[in-house]
Write a protein that holds these residues in place. Structure first.
Motif, PDB file in Angstrom:
ATOM      1  N   VAL A   1       0.752  -1.073   0.038  1.00 20.88           N
ATOM      2  CA  VAL A   1       0.563   0.600  -0.125  1.00 20.88           C
ATOM      3  C   VAL A   1       0.574   1.194  -0.115  1.00 20.88           C
ATOM      4  CG1 VAL A   1      -1.516   1.276   0.979  1.00 20.88           C
ATOM      5  CG2 VAL A   1      -1.820  -1.072   0.380  1.00 20.88           C
TER       6      VAL A   1
ATOM      7  N   LEU B   1       1.121   2.745  -3.552  1.00 23.58           N
ATOM      8  CA  LEU B   1      -0.248   3.234  -3.713  1.00 23.58           C
ATOM      9  C   LEU B   1       0.409   4.676  -4.040  1.00 23.58           C
ATOM     10  CD1 LEU B   1      -2.555   1.024  -3.045  1.00 23.58           C
ATOM     11  CD2 LEU B   1      -1.723   0.979  -5.207  1.00 23.58           C
TER      12      LEU B   1
ATOM     13  N   GLU C   1      -5.031   6.229  -4.839  1.00 25.90           N
ATOM     14  CA  GLU C   1      -5.680   4.697  -5.001  1.00 25.90           C
ATOM     15  C   GLU C   1      -5.429   4.564  -3.549  1.00 25.90           C
ATOM     16  OE1 GLU C   1      -3.260   3.046  -8.140  1.00 25.90           O
ATOM     17  OE2 GLU C   1      -1.820   3.889  -7.141  1.00 25.90           O
TER      18      GLU C   1
END
Length: 89
Positions: free
Chosen positions: A38, A41, A45
């Motif tokens: 993550v 991202l 996003e």
């Protein structure tokens, strides 16, 4: 009727299992947010991820609230039913 705000500190569930599914879902979401995957991202996003998974978390919280509530309401109906039955005869 005016709604009272709850700060989340009063009346915590007495049974730790009451919101177990939502708690597991929340912890998984937090773990995902802390993951390197993550981190890679883009900000938008991550925001989309939070919107989608956050919505799912809210649904699970609501369902975890409804499950014991349904049981309590069914028990209340069962307790009252003999009285109602006597009136219908």
């Amino acid at each position: 009727m005016q709604e009272e705000e709850c700060d989340g500190t009063d009346d915590m569930p007495s049974s730790s299992g009451s919101f177990e599914a939502a708690t597991i879902f929340f912890r998984a979401l937090v773990a995902d947010l802390a993951s390197p995957k993550v981190d890679a991202l883009a900000h938008h996003e991550v925001e989309v991820l939070l919107e989608e998974r956050g919505r799912d978390l809210l649904r699970q919280l609501f369902q975890d609230h409804l499950n014991p509530r349904e049981r309590r309401e069914q028990e209340a109906v069962t307790v009252r039913r003999p009285y109602w039955s006597a009136l219908m005869v």
